[in-house]
Design a protein around this motif. Structure first.
Motif, PDB file in Angstrom:
ATOM      1  N   SER A 111       0.850  -1.178   0.000  1.00 43.12           N
ATOM      2  CA  SER A 111       0.000   0.000   0.000  1.00 43.12           C
ATOM      3  C   SER A 111       0.882   1.222   0.000  1.00 43.12           C
ATOM      4  O   SER A 111       1.946   1.232   0.600  1.00 43.12           O
ATOM      5  N   VAL A 113       0.538   3.778   1.608  1.00 38.73           N
ATOM      6  CA  VAL A 113       0.625   4.343   2.937  1.00 38.73           C
ATOM      7  C   VAL A 113       1.264   3.323   3.856  1.00 38.73           C
ATOM      8  O   VAL A 113       0.898   2.153   3.857  1.00 38.73           O
ATOM      9  N   ASN A 114       2.225   3.728   4.640  1.00 41.47           N
ATOM     10  CA  ASN A 114       2.921   2.821   5.535  1.00 41.47           C
ATOM     11  C   ASN A 114       2.099   2.594   6.780  1.00 41.47           C
ATOM     12  O   ASN A 114       1.993   3.451   7.640  1.00 41.47           O
ATOM     13  N   VAL A 115       1.443   1.448   6.854  1.00 42.80           N
ATOM     14  CA  VAL A 115       0.635   1.114   8.013  1.00 42.80           C
ATOM     15  C   VAL A 115       1.128  -0.192   8.586  1.00 42.80           C
ATOM     16  O   VAL A 115       1.780  -0.985   7.912  1.00 42.80           O
ATOM     17  N   THR A 177      -4.855  11.220   4.152  1.00 45.17           N
ATOM     18  CA  THR A 177      -5.438  10.194   5.016  1.00 45.17           C
ATOM     19  C   THR A 177      -5.586  10.637   6.465  1.00 45.17           C
ATOM     20  O   THR A 177      -6.364  10.040   7.207  1.00 45.17           O
ATOM     21  N   ARG A 203      -9.090   5.001  -2.688  1.00 46.22           N
ATOM     22  CA  ARG A 203      -8.025   4.279  -1.975  1.00 46.22           C
ATOM     23  C   ARG A 203      -6.959   5.205  -1.404  1.00 46.22           C
ATOM     24  O   ARG A 203      -6.319   4.879  -0.410  1.00 46.22           O
ATOM     25  N   GLN A 204      -6.773   6.360  -2.022  1.00 50.31           N
ATOM     26  CA  GLN A 204      -5.747   7.270  -1.520  1.00 50.31           C
ATOM     27  C   GLN A 204      -6.129   7.884  -0.182  1.00 50.31           C
ATOM     28  O   GLN A 204      -5.299   8.521   0.472  1.00 50.31           O
ATOM     29  N   ASN A 205      -7.374   7.687   0.259  1.00 50.07           N
ATOM     30  CA  ASN A 205      -7.823   8.202   1.555  1.00 50.07           C
ATOM     31  C   ASN A 205      -7.895   7.122   2.628  1.00 50.07           C
ATOM     32  O   ASN A 205      -8.270   7.420   3.766  1.00 50.07           O
ATOM     33  N   ALA A 207      -6.168   3.856   4.704  1.00 48.60           N
ATOM     34  CA  ALA A 207      -5.004   3.057   5.076  1.00 48.60           C
ATOM     35  C   ALA A 207      -5.388   1.916   6.007  1.00 48.60           C
ATOM     36  O   ALA A 207      -4.768   0.859   5.991  1.00 48.60           O
ATOM     37  N   SER A 208      -6.400   2.115   6.829  1.00 45.64           N
ATOM     38  CA  SER A 208      -6.876   1.088   7.749  1.00 45.64           C
ATOM     39  C   SER A 208      -8.280   1.465   8.192  1.00 45.64           C
ATOM     40  O   SER A 208      -8.739   2.593   7.952  1.00 45.64           O
ATOM     41  N   GLN A 211      -8.055   4.227  10.941  1.00 47.75           N
ATOM     42  CA  GLN A 211      -7.678   5.510  10.337  1.00 47.75           C
ATOM     43  C   GLN A 211      -8.861   6.114   9.594  1.00 47.75           C
ATOM     44  O   GLN A 211      -9.124   7.331   9.678  1.00 47.75           O
ATOM     45  N   PRO A 243      -9.073  -0.845   0.147  1.00 43.82           N
ATOM     46  CA  PRO A 243      -7.801  -1.474  -0.240  1.00 43.82           C
ATOM     47  C   PRO A 243      -7.797  -2.975   0.003  1.00 43.82           C
ATOM     48  O   PRO A 243      -8.554  -3.489   0.825  1.00 43.82           O
TER      49      PRO A 243
END
Length: 459
Positions: A111, A113-115, A177, A203-205, A207-208, A211, A243
């Motif tokens: 992803s 975004v680093n989650v 996000t 998807r750009q908004n 991450a989990s 979140q 995602p």
């Protein structure tokens, strides 16, 4: 019994009671709820806590008898599907009834975004504090601590009445996000001041789950009755907004739903989907698709038979409606799309529609005097604000705009200026703009408790 709590009586007059408790004979049909096993005991859909590994479940088909009227309506609906498959009309591709297996729990994918990596369901870790790993995880900014931005200024050349009307017919996409990001902060200011009617998520908004719920809470902390639209496009399959992460449920594609040939299974699946979306904070979902592309089977649609598409679209709409999420079918100007929508409008005459305005769908003229609900149009700002606003003349009521690299605030300012120019030069009547806003307001009022009764924050 859990299934008796589902409001199935609203569609009996039109044969839309899609929750008969008897499973499809010989098909082994059970409800799909993301990851729940078919052998599990029936459970009511329940509120999920902050732990993302608790999976949503809804009432399983348990073989219990239903009211005679429900069973008869379900039997007739299945007979209609069987007849459509036995006697295909010329030019219509049919969907072969199959029984697709539930998609396996998805593997972790990369992803942007680093989650933190989601843990498998069977190995849910106990909560810990003070560990090095926990200290390394990025912390979300507390929504309550974020400053409330002042409403964005109205340009001096824009009449306040025109600006207010524009704010009632604009949805915007946005980057970011976290509450501290520029995009969410600008969207919060515009939503709270009424300068836009809704936010379109992608998807750009996301991450989990945690979140996403925090982001939605940050965007709106006002009166629940005046809550704006938080929209997404999630119909099942691999190309949707949610995602492909382990903590997000995997939903079957519409083609797999239609291939199974069981409206009861479809209803249960889409009710579970609606519950998940409501819990995440959404109150509008752009789906299902009534416009298959090309001659080959399209997994994002219910097939090339318009009557079959109409039948399964009803299950999508009813399942979402039961969880207070508005479903907006996506159409084009094809004959299949028009015929499927006509079948759908018999049951739901106020159904809204959405379409991408571009090369394939230049306007919504095919739905003139047919659709009474608001017509949403997906647009980009590549050709400029004036060209985007000209879509009102093509049958659009609500513009869902992707501003590209422009900030949401700049996109909104450009659109408001173009709308004011169009009103001044006579290409857009203010009365028509206000009528479009009224159609969107009517849609909001037609959905019971549009603010939904599901919490969007962790408990």
């Amino acid at each position: 019994m859990a299934h008796r709590n589902i409001p199935i009586l609203r569609g009996l007059a039109l044969g839309l009671a899609l929750i008969a408790a008897k499973p499809c004979a010989g098909s082994g049909a059970v409800e799909y709820s993301g990851v729940a096993s078919a052998k599990e005991a029936p459970l009511e859909a329940r509120t999920i806590g902050d732990n993302s590994r608790q999976w949503v479940k809804t009432a399983q088909n348990n073989g219990a008898s239903a009211d005679d009227a429900d069973a008869e309506a379900q039997r007739k609906l299945k007979q209609e599907l069987d007849r459509l498959r036995r006697q295909p009309r010329e030019g219509w591709a049919t969907t072969t009834p199959t029984t697709p297996q539930k998609p396996p729990q998805q593997q972790q994918k990369s992803s942007p975004v680093n989650v933190g990596e989601a843990q498998p369901k069977s190995k849910r870790p106990a909560a810990t504090t003070g560990t090095a790993e926990a200290q390394q995880k990025p912390k979300l900014a507390a929504p309550a601590a974020a400053p409330i931005e002042a409403p964005l200024p109205i340009g001096p050349a824009i009449d306040p009445e025109i600006d207010r009307a524009a704010g009632k017919v604009l949805f915007l996409r946005f980057p970011g996000t976290l509450p501290a990001d520029v995009g969410p902060k600008a969207m919060r200011a515009m939503l709270q001041s009424g300068q836009i009617a809704g936010a379109m998520f992608s998807r750009q908004n996301i991450a989990s789950k945690a979140q996403l719920r925090d982001l939605v809470k940050f965007l709106w902390q006002g009166n629940a009755a005046q809550r704006p639209f938080f929209a997404i496009r999630e119909i099942g399959g691999k190309e949707d907004a949610l995602p492909q992460l382990k903590e997000f449920e995997a939903w079957p594609a519409p083609g797999d739903i239609a291939g199974r040939g069981d409206p009861e299974y479809a209803y249960s699946t889409y009710r579970s989907l609606g519950f998940n979306l409501a819990h995440l904070g959404f109150n509008l979902n752009f789906g299902p698709a009534l416009s298959p592309s090309g001659a080959a089977a399209d997994p994002s649609s219910f097939g090339a038979n318009p009557l079959q598409s109409g039948v399964f679209a009803k299950t999508f709409i009813l399942g979402h409606k039961d969880t207070n999420v508005i479903a907006v079918p996506v159409v084009d100007q094809s004959e299949l799309s028009v015929r499927a929508l006509k079948s759908l409008l018999v049951a739901y005459p106020g159904t809204p529609v959405a379409a991408t305005i571009g090369d394939e769908t230049a306007s919504l003229s095919a739905y003139e005097n047919l659709v009474r609900g608001p017509r949403f149009c997906f647009l980009t700002m590549t050709a400029g604000a004036a060209e985007t606003v000209s879509s009102f003349a093509k049958g659009c009521d609500v513009l869902v705009v992707d501003g590209g690299k422009e900030s949401p605030a700049a996109t909104r300012a450009a659109l408001a200026g173009a709308i004011a120019d169009a009103v001044r030069n006579g290409t857009l009547a203010l009365a028509d703009l206000q009528a479009s806003a009224q159609r969107l307001s009517t849609l909001r009022g037609s959905a019971a408790a549009i603010s939904n009764g599901f919490t969007t924050t962790s408990q």
